[in-house]
Write a protein that holds these residues in place. Structure first.
Motif, PDB file in Angstrom:
ATOM      1  N   GLU A 199       0.831  -1.208   0.000  1.00  0.00           N
ATOM      2  CA  GLU A 199       0.000   0.000   0.000  1.00  0.00           C
ATOM      3  C   GLU A 199       0.866   1.260   0.000  1.00  0.00           C
ATOM      4  O   GLU A 199       0.541   2.253  -0.651  1.00  0.00           O
TER       5      GLU A 199
ATOM      6  N   HIS B  41      -6.120  -8.091  -1.577  1.00  0.00           N
ATOM      7  CA  HIS B  41      -6.266  -7.604  -0.198  1.00  0.00           C
ATOM      8  C   HIS B  41      -7.683  -7.880   0.326  1.00  0.00           C
ATOM      9  O   HIS B  41      -7.870  -8.269   1.473  1.00  0.00           O
TER      10      HIS B  41
ATOM     11  N   GLU C 160      -5.557  -4.924  -5.092  1.00  0.00           N
ATOM     12  CA  GLU C 160      -6.640  -4.582  -4.155  1.00  0.00           C
ATOM     13  C   GLU C 160      -7.623  -5.754  -4.026  1.00  0.00           C
ATOM     14  O   GLU C 160      -8.155  -6.000  -2.945  1.00  0.00           O
TER      15      GLU C 160
ATOM     16  N   GLU D 210     -11.226  -2.544   0.484  1.00  0.00           N
ATOM     17  CA  GLU D 210     -10.365  -3.046  -0.599  1.00  0.00           C
ATOM     18  C   GLU D 210     -11.210  -3.521  -1.787  1.00  0.00           C
ATOM     19  O   GLU D 210     -10.873  -3.271  -2.936  1.00  0.00           O
TER      20      GLU D 210
HETATM   21 FE   LIG Z   1      -5.175  -2.522  -0.956  1.00  0.00          FE
END
Ligand SMILES: [Fe+2]
Ligand SMILES: [Fe+2]
Length: 190
Positions: free
Chosen positions: A61, A149, A146, A114
């Protein structure tokens, strides 16, 4: 793979396209907050065993944050103030206290943030193809990360307590559906 019960409102994309510099500044803060959020999750006893995975997410990130800052610099857009997101605020407000409850709710919120980022970056990549290929490629390049995540946080919650995670996910998906319909004044991603 995304579980959302409500579509991103139709007015969201035109609002983003109308003020891309503001979107990029907001995006920089979003990545900064994603990095701190990964680090904050390390405070929970149930996640002590996942500290290196969480560090890896925080580093990723932070790299995204730097990529957005590079984009801002290349485009001569000054870094600016963060805007509060009523959607994120609304999700986080519902995080319950209590050791088990808090970590599960926090993980679900992080996962949904996310997931919505993953979804919205896809929309931006598609919409920017003709208008701004450079930015379109940038958003496309973030989608997978993302999405990972999103899945990682959800799995972390399920590994702590699958039944409780499913129950709370049901609650949070309804809350997300309600909150995402509320109109936003500023050009913010969430
Ligand atoms: Fe992320
Ligand atoms: Fe990111």
């Amino acid at each position: 793979m995304l579980l959302f019960r409500e579509k991103v409102p139709a007015e969201w994309l035109p609002k983003m396209m109308a003020d891309l510099p503001a979107v990029l500044v907001d995006h920089a803060h979003l990545e900064r907050k994603a990095a701190t959020s990964a680090l904050n999750l390390e405070k929970y006893r149930d996640l002590y065993g996942r500290v290196e995975e969480l560090n890896a997410i925080a580093i990723e990130e932070l790299q995204h944050f730097q990529l957005v800052l590079n984009l801002l610099k290349r485009r001569g857009i000054p870094f600016g103030q963060p805007h509060a997101s009523p959607w994120i605020g609304g999700l986080m407000k519902s995080v319950r206290g209590g050791e088990r409850f808090q970590v599960i709710d926090h993980l679900i919120c992080a996962s949904l943030i996310e997931g919505r980022s993953c979804e919205k970056f896809q929309f931006l990549a598609e919409a920017l193809k003709e208008k701004d290929a450079d930015l379109s490629n940038f958003y496309a390049s973030l989608v997978e990360s993302e999405g990972n995540h999103y899945a990682t946080y959800l799995l972390m919650a399920k590994e702590i307590d699958e039944n409780e995670t499913d129950r709370r996910l049901d609650f949070y998906l309804d809350l997300d559906a309600k909150l995402i319909r509320q109109p936003n004044e500023s050009a913010i991603l969430h």
